[in-house]
Design an enzyme around this catalytic site. Sequence first.
Site, PDB file in Angstrom:
ATOM      1  N   HIS A  37       1.284  -1.164   0.009  1.00 16.10           N
ATOM      2  CA  HIS A  37      -0.224  -0.458   0.068  1.00 16.10           C
ATOM      3  C   HIS A  37       0.993   1.599   0.078  1.00 16.10           C
ATOM      4  CE1 HIS A  37      -3.598  -2.397   1.836  1.00 16.10           C
ATOM      5  NE2 HIS A  37      -3.802  -2.565   0.356  1.00 16.10           N
TER       6      HIS A  37
ATOM      7  N   CYS B  63       6.134  19.667  -7.544  1.00 16.99           N
ATOM      8  CA  CYS B  63       6.989  19.021  -8.356  1.00 16.99           C
ATOM      9  C   CYS B  63       8.158  20.341  -9.408  1.00 16.99           C
ATOM     10  CB  CYS B  63       6.065  18.268  -9.208  1.00 16.99           C
ATOM     11  SG  CYS B  63       7.338  17.529 -10.470  1.00 16.99           S
TER      12      CYS B  63
HETATM   13  N1  LIG Z   1       1.982   1.555  10.755  1.00 19.29           N
HETATM   14  C1  LIG Z   1       0.734   0.963   9.179  1.00 19.29           C
HETATM   15  O1  LIG Z   1       1.260   1.950   8.341  1.00 19.29           O
HETATM   16  C2  LIG Z   1      -0.680   1.540   9.326  1.00 19.29           C
HETATM   17  C3  LIG Z   1      -1.833   2.639   9.607  1.00 19.29           C
HETATM   18  C4  LIG Z   1      -3.383   2.323   9.902  1.00 19.29           C
HETATM   19  C5  LIG Z   1      -3.453   2.256   9.204  1.00 19.29           C
HETATM   20  N2  LIG Z   1      -2.796   2.035   7.599  1.00 19.29           N
HETATM   21  C6  LIG Z   1      -3.515   1.399   6.038  1.00 19.29           C
HETATM   22  O2  LIG Z   1      -4.866   1.119   6.941  1.00 19.29           O
HETATM   23  C7  LIG Z   1      -5.405  -0.097   6.069  1.00 19.29           C
HETATM   24  C8  LIG Z   1      -6.157  -1.667   7.702  1.00 19.29           C
HETATM   25  O3  LIG Z   1      -5.633  -3.280   7.214  1.00 19.29           O
HETATM   26  P1  LIG Z   1      -4.896  -3.124   7.722  1.00 19.29           P
HETATM   27  O4  LIG Z   1      -5.823  -4.460   8.456  1.00 19.29           O
HETATM   28  O5  LIG Z   1      -3.514  -3.182   7.741  1.00 19.29           O
HETATM   29  O6  LIG Z   1      -5.644  -2.476  10.269  1.00 19.29           O
HETATM   30  P2  LIG Z   1      -6.608  -2.540  10.515  1.00 19.29           P
HETATM   31  O7  LIG Z   1      -6.511  -1.737  11.163  1.00 19.29           O
HETATM   32  O8  LIG Z   1      -7.868  -2.807  10.179  1.00 19.29           O
HETATM   33  O9  LIG Z   1      -6.372  -3.518  11.598  1.00 19.29           O
HETATM   34  C9  LIG Z   1      -5.726  -4.028  12.354  1.00 19.29           C
HETATM   35  C10 LIG Z   1      -5.753  -4.830  12.484  1.00 19.29           C
HETATM   36  O10 LIG Z   1      -4.320  -5.111  14.387  1.00 19.29           O
HETATM   37  C11 LIG Z   1      -4.938  -6.223  15.194  1.00 19.29           C
HETATM   38  N3  LIG Z   1      -4.372  -6.176  16.210  1.00 19.29           N
HETATM   39  C12 LIG Z   1      -4.384  -4.999  16.907  1.00 19.29           C
HETATM   40  N4  LIG Z   1      -3.399  -4.867  17.694  1.00 19.29           N
HETATM   41  C13 LIG Z   1      -2.389  -5.640  17.406  1.00 19.29           C
HETATM   42  C14 LIG Z   1      -1.385  -6.163  18.028  1.00 19.29           C
HETATM   43  N5  LIG Z   1      -0.882  -5.413  19.344  1.00 19.29           N
HETATM   44  N6  LIG Z   1      -0.742  -6.895  17.601  1.00 19.29           N
HETATM   45  C15 LIG Z   1      -1.479  -7.698  16.939  1.00 19.29           C
HETATM   46  N7  LIG Z   1      -1.784  -6.695  16.172  1.00 19.29           N
HETATM   47  C16 LIG Z   1      -3.268  -6.317  16.457  1.00 19.29           C
HETATM   48  C17 LIG Z   1      -6.437  -6.181  14.904  1.00 19.29           C
HETATM   49  O11 LIG Z   1      -7.564  -6.795  15.886  1.00 19.29           O
HETATM   50  C18 LIG Z   1      -7.165  -5.222  13.834  1.00 19.29           C
HETATM   51  O12 LIG Z   1      -7.631  -7.084  13.093  1.00 19.29           O
HETATM   52  C19 LIG Z   1      -3.562  -0.844   5.715  1.00 19.29           C
HETATM   53  O13 LIG Z   1      -4.436  -1.127   4.169  1.00 19.29           O
HETATM   54  C20 LIG Z   1      -2.880   0.014   5.859  1.00 19.29           C
HETATM   55  O14 LIG Z   1      -2.547  -0.020   4.606  1.00 19.29           O
HETATM   56  C21 LIG Z   1      -1.498   1.720   7.487  1.00 19.29           C
HETATM   57 ZN   LIG Z   2       5.359  16.493 -11.433  1.00 20.49          ZN
END
Ligand SMILES: NC(=O)c1ccc[n+]([C@@H]2O[C@H](COP(=O)([O-])OP(=O)(O)OC[C@H]3O[C@@H](n4cnc5c(N)ncnc54)[C@H](O)[C@@H]3O)[C@@H](O)[C@H]2O)c1
Ligand SMILES: [Zn+2]
Length: 268
Positions: A129, A169
């Site tokens: 992503h 840019c």
């Molecule tokens: N850190 C990042 O880069 C970040 C943060 C937020 C959202 N996103 C983006 O949002 C989208 C959401 O999808 P997703 O599935 O990554 O996130 P999500 O927020 O949908 O799900 C998070 C999952 O993590 C679990 N969780 C919570 N605490 C945890 C822990 N300590 N250890 C393990 N699991 C734990 C939850 O139960 C849940 O199932 C993604 O496409 C992503 O690109 C990225």
């Molecule tokens: Zn450009």
Amino acid sequence: MTTGTPTIPDEVVATVADAGWITVFSGAGMSADSGVPTFRDAQTGLWENFDPATIASPEAWDADPALVWGWYHWRAHLVRDARPNAGHLALAELSSVGAGDDERALMVVTQNVDDLHERAGTPVLSHLHGSLFAPRCSVCDTPYDGPDADSAVEPEGSKHDPRLTPPTCAVCGGAVRPGIVWFGEHLPADAWERAENAFRGADVVLVVGTSGIVYPAASLPERAAASGVPVIEINPEPSALTEVATHSIRAGAATALPALVDAIRRRG
Ligand SMILES: NC(=O)c1ccc[n+]([C@@H]2O[C@H](COP(=O)([O-])OP(=O)(O)OC[C@H]3O[C@@H](n4cnc5c(N)ncnc54)[C@H](O)[C@@H]3O)[C@@H](O)[C@H]2O)c1
Ligand SMILES: [Zn+2]
């Protein structure tokens, strides 16, 4: 955060220890113990009135680029201040622990846009992503590495408007956009191809901290499971991928992954 040391079933320890090729599929929960909020937890302070799922879209960028740039600038700032947690550090050990001279292949495919795997010492094969740290021109796609790319923003709780005008840019003068794959956008073909290859060769898949509801990413572990590859889930809560998982370890990444590495080490 989950406390206490979870017990890792012997079968899981043996499967991972004997694997020559491990593919990790991580999501926002992987970074939750580093204090990087998941979308659900991100509606705080300056951002309490904004829905992240709406901001992460091409429509939001077209309507209000400064709002979208301000949001990702804030996320990048949070990540800069965060550190890899014990889960990221344990993964970095997984290729060598108990493997003798034959190191395991460890392929990390992440939905996360942070750089915490890399900072823990694990190269990421595929950022499905995108990345908070790879802005590019919204018109001509030229990567942007100018001064505004990662400077600090107003702290949370500031009275100021969270909007931040995106830089322009140097090549075409277009607005610079975050290097994120937004809802409704195609995944980068090269990142997708690398991810598919990582899953195709895996002896075991570790699914860590993802709700498994964002497609096509979630189809990768689903297809691996359908072809008979063991899928081990680490998540304190059930997820959409629980039903395809061979085992689900109900604990946080920062406790479960170190416990897994310790168990492999004890096995010798
Ligand atoms: N850190 C990042 O880069 C970040 C943060 C937020 C959202 N996103 C983006 O949002 C989208 C959401 O999808 P997703 O599935 O990554 O996130 P999500 O927020 O949908 O799900 C998070 C999952 O993590 C679990 N969780 C919570 N605490 C945890 C822990 N300590 N250890 C393990 N699991 C734990 C939850 O139960 C849940 O199932 C993604 O496409 C992503 O690109 C990225
Ligand atoms: Zn450009």
